[in-house]
Design an enzyme around this catalytic site. Structure first.
Site, PDB file in Angstrom:
ATOM      1  N   HIS A 234       0.754  -1.245  -0.020  1.00  0.00           N
ATOM      2  CA  HIS A 234      -0.118  -0.082   0.019  1.00  0.00           C
ATOM      3  C   HIS A 234       0.921   1.181  -0.154  1.00  0.00           C
ATOM      4  O   HIS A 234       2.029   1.180   0.543  1.00  0.00           O
ATOM      5  CB  HIS A 234      -0.940   0.242   1.212  1.00  0.00           C
ATOM      6  CG  HIS A 234      -1.705  -1.087   1.722  1.00  0.00           C
ATOM      7  ND1 HIS A 234      -1.261  -1.996   2.191  1.00  0.00           N
ATOM      8  CD2 HIS A 234      -2.995  -1.214   1.492  1.00  0.00           C
ATOM      9  CE1 HIS A 234      -2.584  -2.954   2.255  1.00  0.00           C
ATOM     10  NE2 HIS A 234      -3.604  -2.539   1.960  1.00  0.00           N
TER      11      HIS A 234
ATOM     12  N   ASP B 177       2.038   1.944   3.623  1.00  0.00           N
ATOM     13  CA  ASP B 177       3.297   0.773   4.099  1.00  0.00           C
ATOM     14  C   ASP B 177       4.473   1.541   3.746  1.00  0.00           C
ATOM     15  O   ASP B 177       5.629   1.459   4.628  1.00  0.00           O
ATOM     16  CB  ASP B 177       2.895  -0.473   3.093  1.00  0.00           C
ATOM     17  CG  ASP B 177       1.855  -0.913   3.563  1.00  0.00           C
ATOM     18  OD1 ASP B 177       1.026  -0.686   4.318  1.00  0.00           O
ATOM     19  OD2 ASP B 177       1.403  -1.970   2.523  1.00  0.00           O
TER      20      ASP B 177
ATOM     21  N   GLU C 105     -10.835  -6.904  -3.810  1.00  0.00           N
ATOM     22  CA  GLU C 105     -10.614  -7.836  -2.985  1.00  0.00           C
ATOM     23  C   GLU C 105     -11.980  -7.898  -2.172  1.00  0.00           C
ATOM     24  O   GLU C 105     -12.228  -7.220  -1.263  1.00  0.00           O
ATOM     25  CB  GLU C 105      -9.545  -7.811  -2.162  1.00  0.00           C
ATOM     26  CG  GLU C 105      -9.254  -8.689  -1.260  1.00  0.00           C
ATOM     27  CD  GLU C 105      -7.759  -8.692  -0.620  1.00  0.00           C
ATOM     28  OE1 GLU C 105      -6.847  -8.211  -0.937  1.00  0.00           O
ATOM     29  OE2 GLU C 105      -7.690  -9.441   0.982  1.00  0.00           O
TER      30      GLU C 105
ATOM     31  N   HIS D  41     -10.697 -14.467   4.063  1.00  0.00           N
ATOM     32  CA  HIS D  41     -12.140 -13.604   3.697  1.00  0.00           C
ATOM     33  C   HIS D  41     -13.357 -14.483   3.270  1.00  0.00           C
ATOM     34  O   HIS D  41     -14.373 -14.254   3.362  1.00  0.00           O
ATOM     35  CB  HIS D  41     -11.766 -12.556   2.539  1.00  0.00           C
ATOM     36  CG  HIS D  41     -10.676 -11.399   2.953  1.00  0.00           C
ATOM     37  ND1 HIS D  41     -10.420 -10.577   2.065  1.00  0.00           N
ATOM     38  CD2 HIS D  41     -10.309 -11.067   4.121  1.00  0.00           C
ATOM     39  CE1 HIS D  41      -9.408  -9.678   2.686  1.00  0.00           C
ATOM     40  NE2 HIS D  41      -9.475 -10.145   4.115  1.00  0.00           N
TER      41      HIS D  41
ATOM     42  N   ASP E 147      -5.036 -13.840  -2.336  1.00  0.00           N
ATOM     43  CA  ASP E 147      -4.347 -13.897  -1.342  1.00  0.00           C
ATOM     44  C   ASP E 147      -4.383 -14.885  -0.501  1.00  0.00           C
ATOM     45  O   ASP E 147      -5.368 -15.612   0.043  1.00  0.00           O
ATOM     46  CB  ASP E 147      -4.870 -12.579  -0.311  1.00  0.00           C
ATOM     47  CG  ASP E 147      -4.438 -11.218  -0.630  1.00  0.00           C
ATOM     48  OD1 ASP E 147      -3.687 -11.058  -1.445  1.00  0.00           O
ATOM     49  OD2 ASP E 147      -4.641 -10.230   0.013  1.00  0.00           O
TER      50      ASP E 147
ATOM     51  N   ASP F 104      -5.540 -14.032   9.329  1.00  0.00           N
ATOM     52  CA  ASP F 104      -4.358 -13.909   8.169  1.00  0.00           C
ATOM     53  C   ASP F 104      -3.286 -14.615   8.833  1.00  0.00           C
ATOM     54  O   ASP F 104      -1.974 -14.190   8.814  1.00  0.00           O
ATOM     55  CB  ASP F 104      -3.932 -12.313   8.276  1.00  0.00           C
ATOM     56  CG  ASP F 104      -4.878 -11.401   7.383  1.00  0.00           C
ATOM     57  OD1 ASP F 104      -5.623 -12.213   6.630  1.00  0.00           O
ATOM     58  OD2 ASP F 104      -4.878 -10.358   7.500  1.00  0.00           O
TER      59      ASP F 104
HETATM   60 CO   LIG Z   1      -7.295 -10.806   5.493  1.00  0.00          CO
HETATM   61 CO   LIG Z   2      -5.958  -9.688   1.533  1.00  0.00          CO
END
Ligand SMILES: [Co+2]
Ligand SMILES: [Co+2]
Ligand SMILES: [Co+2]
Ligand SMILES: [Co+2]
Ligand SMILES: [Co+2]
Ligand SMILES: [Co+2]
Ligand SMILES: [Co+2]
Ligand SMILES: [Co+2]
Lengths: 439, 439, 439, 439
Positions: free
Chosen positions: D101, D104, D232, D271, D296, D309
């Site tokens: 990003h 980031d 996403e 997700h 991802d 995550d």
């Molecule tokens: Co995630």
């Molecule tokens: Co993601």
């Protein structure tokens, strides 16, 4: 009479290279694992209810299976056909144990006495089949939840007459378990729970439940049944709240009523996940609390909110479960009961075999993984290192109660130093487990 | 110095017709309900952490609130400004109690001793504010979860030096609670749990936790603290598995370690629902087990899987919770702590008032509904009728253990009659509750 | 023949003070709300399946209800008795509409033609009852999920012969709906979904489903049916994945296949919550997408992971749902169908009335709350103020596509000023809603 | 300056027998799988945010990681140190791609222009590192959710000035992605969603979002960016309702606004599961809808209700995901981005490597399993057989729209025969998959 399973050969261990879907590729009963036969570690049991009683019915539709023992004769004749088919299945599969509820094997009669007599007659039949085949009974149990009389519970029913009807079934089922050489007796809390607090006295119902269990314990000892009594924790189904929610809840109940030395738990994988815990959490918790008894081996669907009772098939997950069972010293009189059913669309006789073969092979592979986890030693070594501080004199003094809160607080102020945390190394440890999952 | 809340008038009871959003429309502290003042039933407390410490930060973004006590001075100066603002808020709101963690009110120092001294200084400041305003402390607690040293737990840490650091904080927080006249002391299990069994010894950690609690109990008695010790059950957060999962789990732990007469539970509505139970289930369970202590009053979001800590606002649901609290005889030294925060987008000073006013008015309305449920008597009468069988001689004999399993089984066979179930009347009872929810 | 419901008087509006549980206390059909009769806003329908077909059976036990039309005669005789009882119930209750599946009203026959003829005969019977009583049909539908032939789907079945069998049922059910003056026709995707991708071609099955719907649309127009076609979104049950997961998913499917002008959605409250959304979310989404059709009014249990289909009773939640329906301009040909069942323990005839009365009264109260929310105007004014920037020339230019990404980016760099966020005022708005929930 | 990772050797493929935890045991970049290099199938990317920006902070506590680039210098100096460390990590690990990003890599400045300039300067730095190391950019993106200005959304903000500030960031991030040779550009809907409908106009916000995407599409083409635009999908976090709930929802939105040929989806495993779907469901759905873009790659915790995550590690599950990706023809410009973070207790530099190595090795093993699933052919053959009826002339005529509903219905009545269902063989197929999971 030809067998429903006549096209299925006896299932044999044929090795990992076998392309025959009706063979074991990993379950090799006599293979030694950590010094014991694979069969003696796993002690597989087939359950009567899912494979021989369930019609495929679900809340949205009727039966899909068309078994020859479902229709077309008087109930007791059908019950005998079912027993014949079940033992035929057991023999072809080659799992050493089975489990049943009273009403799985014998039909409800028109009166309590007729039900009682139906059951006694079928226990004879089961005994003959066991004699003939060498099959053994892992555990017996009583169905205290299907009949409408139990709609508001059995032991926890607001009406004591239902409690008494439940007592008859459990007395008979305990007698039958003893007679058939059963190694455990299971109490699954069926409808022991509530739908709404508006019509429920929780404290009263828990007291009733404790009384019932005390009666069962006393009776077990009186008749000389030396097997293990087990409660099977389960949340959410069929009552909105089931009293036996999870292992920790059952432990608290047993401890409150002085039953924690008499009753252990039968942990089901899918009940574990429905209660918000991993399967291995429930096993490790039961082990820590000293009440690990037996296992209902299956899996749920992580996206669905009810008990799907699928056959287990994820080897890495099963390996963690078996690792914790081995760490706890094994299951004693317990075993791995497949409280699992083929999917409603799996309507062929062969599908029943595929479900069990897949489950047995997956557990066998997982056992070999768990063996590697233990013999390798790195996992245990990492744990020992992590907790080493508690082995020190200071650690032992704290745990032993030789220091007060004020002692500890004053010491910290005096030294006035902080303590840096150390890595939990979760990814490293998970990679190590994955390494053991490989050949 | 002008107050952050200077535009907010003191919040007064203005009656149901009030259109002033900064007034109470239902919370009338002195109104008598079942013979006690509304304020004495509800014993509302404002929590320090959500309203005065939280910056609006969430896992996806930084702070949104810009409070004048967040930045621009030395940590202890900011701590004093925060205390000033907090008591200003308390006074304007008119709730009688507050609650805090040690680290909410005083900054972590560079060393344990500096943290200790910061805290002692701020306890003096709080004492002065209490003196000045008449505010009372419902409970104190220690934050054993935010600092990185506690990342693997406090009492259940694999390193006993962390256990000792935790002991200092709890000793100091207990001392402070005593000194400030606190009526309870809460232990929320923060990071007492685990992320993975691969790096965790569950049995060992539970023993550490029990030892810690024994130290706390001993210390409490030594210093003459007569308030109630409370554990706050919570599942899932922040650890994957929290040891204090729910009320039944905490009870079992307390019973195992001989602590069930010394420690009760502080039940949070949102923790209840995250553990798979209704709020009233947790209350009724705690009451049945004799460990109902206090309440963290908030609500979660039924579609979200974490603790959203929203202000309560659904009156029918709150009424059921308060009904069970009243049935249990009330909360004793406990109260209703708003462990609740305004949404991250509610960035104005007024929003803090709207949250609390809405919560207090909703609870006040719910209390009046619960009063009607009790005085009407139909709900209790229906329960008494439903369980009447257990009051019979036979029911009492069963419960009293005067009959064995075999006695009951034989009696059923002899009478040989079944028992028809009776309606649970859930819809009728729910309609009755809704009737009481109306004016 | 005496009626099963003979002890139940016709249910009348008796006012809020009524203590008669068999009266309406709030549902006053002719009361004007925002200029329309309450009955015309709510358009309540009773469903045939839950109240007249369901036996109380659940996955853990058999039927609990003993209705006189369940057993003891030939299937078509029982079907007529059931219709008699159903219309007797409808008349006593006083809801204007009902809904049914083909197989609810007529038994499956031995062949497709026999099933077809059974259904046609029963449609005559229903027509006579409608004529006699003035009851109207809100919608008809076909049961394409209970029979074992549909175990792998109907329109999405891997076997096109099942697709054809489904076509027969839907053709007949559409004909019947037209003939009985039905105002809508609903397609609930029953078993249109999958259990495992291993035996499923998702793309192929979605194409089959689209083809089926095109056939239905064409047929509807051909026969002159002017009612609305509706798909009822539902996740998770009975398939692991249901193709009609939620409103947004159904919209995407309709748009992809050019059906979004022909088919709307029938939103069920309990399906909404199972899909991870609030009930009002699904309503607002359907309204935004232009496909809001009708409502299945019920509630789920927030702690349970399946469709409990309970009668609605939480007035504050219902008020938000009705508010969004009113904001969307109402339901057109749609209505509020009680896809709800009394609990399995509510076995008395009166319980069926308590469920419906409670639901109707709760909706009536909620409608009055929603009316206040609208006439008061503060909620809408707050929204208008919040979005006012988009009404500016600049806002309109952006939305109208008159500025590029680069235009906007360059303008920001040029002005070089940040924008401060403003409070979302959620607690203030929630308090306002609660204020309207009071009398 | 010494490197934070100086003790970590470059990670090499060392074969399955390697006992070095800092080696690959399965990921062998050049090994051919179905005719392509393993590296070209998997196209692994390391994400900047979790490994180099996250401090270990969670809702219950502050940072636990003490990286040298977190503190102790001016923001831009720290940003350069972070980039240095990140590329050092990338090189030692040997994954070919990374993702970031804007925020980031470069700090937010005091004004929009300063933020813009910070970012441009750091894009130069990244370009130099790429040049030096050969690392490639899988995708860029803009962080439109962390700053408080975006607390009520970016493109869907009620204030158009926020929309404009978002436009600047996305313009700059697209420019940077083009300049750095990025192969895709991702839009994750951050705070595009709502907390409460009381302050939200869903239809208006969706229109804003569509306008924003049209601006992005137009700009992409204008600057000649030939990579893929990706949305996403994600449910529940951080808003109660996220507009991009899942793949089907995103598809419907794209189709409604004519964007379904311009934008694909970046599917995240965690997700997927949070939205109530399996990972492979989302992949298969995107493939069926023609919008499968990139992945991802991570995993969630099946007992937790939020995005954990974690690095992927369950090979059987990953194999199903990769099987569906391969069946869909691969990912085109997409790849496998590790949107994964080490646990908060994994505070050592080495832990970052263990996480990535474990994930890469697990994916490599899963790819080899998927290869076997495909080359073996039995799975596809079973599917072909199951759907064979649709290949018949009749099946094709139905699908092709050559028969009406009435044609089909009449034909069924005429033949008057039922169709027996066939087994779905789920257990057989699952066993087959498990067979491929073995060596
Ligand atoms: Co995630
Ligand atoms: Co993601
Ligand atoms: Co189960
Ligand atoms: Co079980
Ligand atoms: Co909370
Ligand atoms: Co709390
Ligand atoms: Co419905
Ligand atoms: Co439903």
């Amino acid at each position: 009479m030809s067998s429903y399973f006549q096209d299925i050969p006896p299932i044999r261990f044929a090795g990992a290279a076998s392309e025959d879907p009706l063979s074991f590729r990993h379950y090799d009963a006599d293979r030694l694992v950590l010094g014991r036969r694979m069969a003696d570690h796993l002690r597989f049991a087939v359950c009567y209810w899912h494979s021989f009683c369930w019609t495929g019915l679900d809340p949205f539709g009727g039966g899909t299976f068309e078994r020859p023992w479902f229709e077309g004769a008087a109930p007791m004749v059908l019950a005998e056909r079912k027993a014949q088919a079940a033992f035929d299945f057991f023999e072809r599969l080659g799992a050493p144990y089975y489990c049943f509820h009273d009403r799985d094997v014998a039909p409800e009669g028109a009166t309590p006495r007729e039900s009682h007599e139906n059951f006694l007659r079928m226990v004879d039949v089961l005994g003959e089949h066991q004699q003939r085949t060498g099959m053994k009974l892992l555990w017996g149990t009583a169905n205290l939840f299907s009949h409408r009389r139990f709609m508001s519970g059995a032991a926890t029913n607001p009406d004591p007459r239902i409690f008494e009807l439940a007592a008859l079934q459990v007395r008979d089922a305990l007698d039958a378990t003893l007679r058939l050489g059963g190694e455990n007796y299971v109490l699954w809390g069926g409808r022991e729970g509530y739908e709404t607090l508006l019509n429920t006295r929780v404290g009263q119902e828990l007291d009733q439940f404790a009384r019932f269990l005390h009666l069962v314990v006393e009776y077990k000892h009186r008749i000389g049944f030396t097997g293990t009594l087990l409660i099977e924790p389960k949340p959410r189904e069929p009552s909105k709240h089931q009293y036996d929610f999870d292992t920790a809840t059952v432990y608290g109940f047993l401890a409150r009523h002085g039953l924690d030395k008499e009753i252990k738990v039968n942990i089901e994988a899918n009940h574990a996940t429905l209660s918000g815990h991993s399967f291995e959490h429930e096993i490790a918790t039961a082990a820590a609390l000293g009440i690990l008894g037996s296992i209902d081996m299956n899996r749920g669907d992580p996206q669905l909110g009810w008990d799907t009772d699928q056959f287990p098939n994820n080897v890495p997950e099963l390996a963690l479960a078996l690792y914790h069972i081995l760490q706890a010293g094994g299951l004693g009189t317990g075993g791995l009961n497949f409280d699992a059913k083929v999917r409603r669309q799996s309507i062929d006789a062969a599908d029943l075999f595929h479900g069990h073969i897949g489950g047995m092979d997956a557990c066998a592979r997982a056992l070999l993984v768990a063996e590697k986890m233990i013999t390798d030693g790195r996992l245990q070594a990492a744990l020992a290192q992590r907790y080493a501080g508690w082995d020190s004199a200071r650690g032992q003094a704290i745990l032993g109660g030789q220091l007060t809160l004020a002692d500890l607080a004053d010491a910290v102020l005096q030294h006035n130093t902080d303590t840096a945390p150390v890595s939990g190394r979760q990814e490293y440890l998970e990679n190590l487990v994955n390494r053991f999952c490989e050949p």
